[in-house]
Design an enzyme around this catalytic site. Structure first.
Site, short mmCIF file in Angstrom:
data_model
loop_
_atom_site.label_atom_id
_atom_site.label_comp_id
_atom_site.label_asym_id
_atom_site.label_seq_id
_atom_site.Cartn_x
_atom_site.Cartn_y
_atom_site.Cartn_z
N ARG A 9 50.04 42.07 36.69
CA ARG A 9 51.36 41.59 37.11
C ARG A 9 51.29 40.82 38.42
NH1 ARG A 9 55.29 42.30 33.96
NH2 ARG A 9 55.29 44.06 32.53
N ASN A 10 50.11 40.83 39.06
CA ASN A 10 49.97 40.11 40.33
C ASN A 10 49.64 38.65 40.02
OD1 ASN A 10 48.79 38.91 42.62
ND2 ASN A 10 48.22 40.90 43.47
N ALA A 11 50.63 37.77 40.22
CA ALA A 11 50.51 36.38 39.76
C ALA A 11 49.31 35.66 40.39
CB ALA A 11 51.80 35.62 40.08
N ASP A 72 40.87 46.04 39.06
CA ASP A 72 41.49 46.75 40.19
C ASP A 72 40.65 46.42 41.39
OD1 ASP A 72 43.63 48.50 41.05
OD2 ASP A 72 42.02 49.85 41.66
N LYS A 188 36.00 30.17 47.31
CA LYS A 188 36.30 31.60 47.24
C LYS A 188 35.70 32.21 45.96
CE LYS A 188 39.63 35.31 47.24
NZ LYS A 188 40.99 35.81 47.12
P1 IMP Z 1 45.60 45.83 42.67
O1 IMP Z 1 44.21 45.52 42.21
O2 IMP Z 1 46.63 45.11 41.88
O3 IMP Z 1 45.84 47.30 42.80
O4 IMP Z 1 45.81 45.24 44.13
C1 IMP Z 1 44.78 44.87 44.93
C2 IMP Z 1 45.24 44.61 46.36
O5 IMP Z 1 44.06 44.49 47.15
C3 IMP Z 1 46.00 43.31 46.52
O6 IMP Z 1 47.38 43.47 46.49
C4 IMP Z 1 45.53 42.84 47.90
O7 IMP Z 1 46.29 43.46 48.89
C5 IMP Z 1 44.11 43.37 47.97
N1 IMP Z 1 43.14 42.36 47.44
C6 IMP Z 1 42.40 42.45 46.31
N2 IMP Z 1 41.66 41.35 46.13
C7 IMP Z 1 41.94 40.55 47.16
C8 IMP Z 1 41.50 39.24 47.50
O8 IMP Z 1 40.73 38.57 46.80
N3 IMP Z 1 42.01 38.75 48.65
C9 IMP Z 1 42.88 39.44 49.43
N4 IMP Z 1 43.35 40.63 49.14
C10 IMP Z 1 42.89 41.20 48.00
#
Ligand code: IMP
Length: 210
Positions: A9-11, A72, A188
């Site tokens: 869900r993280n766009a 994750d 990146k």
């Molecule tokens: P999730 O995997 O959706 O639980 O969230 C991972 C969280 O870790 C994100 O909301 C960011 O805060 C952080 N995160 C993960 N990968 C990155 C990245 O590539 N750059 C910056 N923050 C990241």
């Protein structure tokens, strides 16, 4: 053409995953949330990145019946004993309002917590666990998980406008002098935890789908 569901869900994270996967799997159609009837992202309550990635991929597979990829990820800071870790997304509390606002609150809190930590001890790494869940030949659910890491350190102020999350605070060892929010998307992806994990899992996805 095979289809796989990328459950997130993280766009911004989803965009990264899609742009890394697309050229590596030209014969596979990546299906996102907008293309499936219903997918309720589960509560991420596992204690590990691997556990949470699997939990999300299993839920995606159960909801869609499609082979599913999920990640994750998070930031582990040595001076904080590996935190924010699996709590990275909600480090400053339950997400509310915009993702941008949440990222800002998380970054401000992290800076506060590291205020007295000297430069040489501000080391850490981003980690990304990618899980793939698919129906085996006998129809029984199969799964695998791989991990990628990007080491670096946390700066004292935000720099850069690309990427997401903690990117403006993180200087990867691979790109001295620039935060991961100051890199082009290609730069990146070449060094990131997510790029590494996805490049490792693609041949295994191809083998599973063949
Ligand atoms: P999730 O995997 O959706 O639980 O969230 C991972 C969280 O870790 C994100 O909301 C960011 O805060 C952080 N995160 C993960 N990968 C990155 C990245 O590539 N750059 C910056 N923050 C990241």
């Amino acid at each position: 053409m095979s289809r796989i569901f990328v459950a997130s869900r993280n766009a911004k994270k989803l965009a990264e995953m899609e742009r890394i996967l697309a050229p590596l799997m030209p014969d596979v159609v990546v299906v996102g949330l907008d293309d499936v009837a219903f997918y309720d992202e589960p509560v991420e309550d596992a204690p590990t990145f691997e556990g949470n990635a699997l939990l999300k991929a299993r839920a995606g597979f159960a909801a869609t019946g499609l082979p599913t990829v999920s990640d994750d990820s998070g930031l582990c800071v040595d001076a904080l004993n590996g935190m924010p870790g699996v709590l990275s997304a909600r480090w400053s509390g339950q997400p509310r309002g915009s993702t941008l606002g949440q990222d800002k609150r998380n970054n401000t809190l992290l800076l506060d917590q590291l205020l007295d930590v000297p430069d040489e001890r501000r080391t850490g790494y981003f980690i990304c666990a990618v899980a793939f869940v698919w129906p085996g030949a006998d129809g029984i659910e199969q799964s695998l998980v791989v991990e990628g890491r990007m080491t670096g350190r946390v700066l004292r102020e935000e720099r850069g406008a690309s990427g997401f999350g903690y990117d403006p605070l993180f200087e990867p060892d691979a790109t001295p002098g620039r935060t991961s929010a100051e890199l082009s998307v290609e730069e990146k992806d070449a060094v990131s935890h997510r790029g590494q994990a996805l490049r490792e899992i693609v041949p295994r996805i191809a083998a599973a789908l063949s």
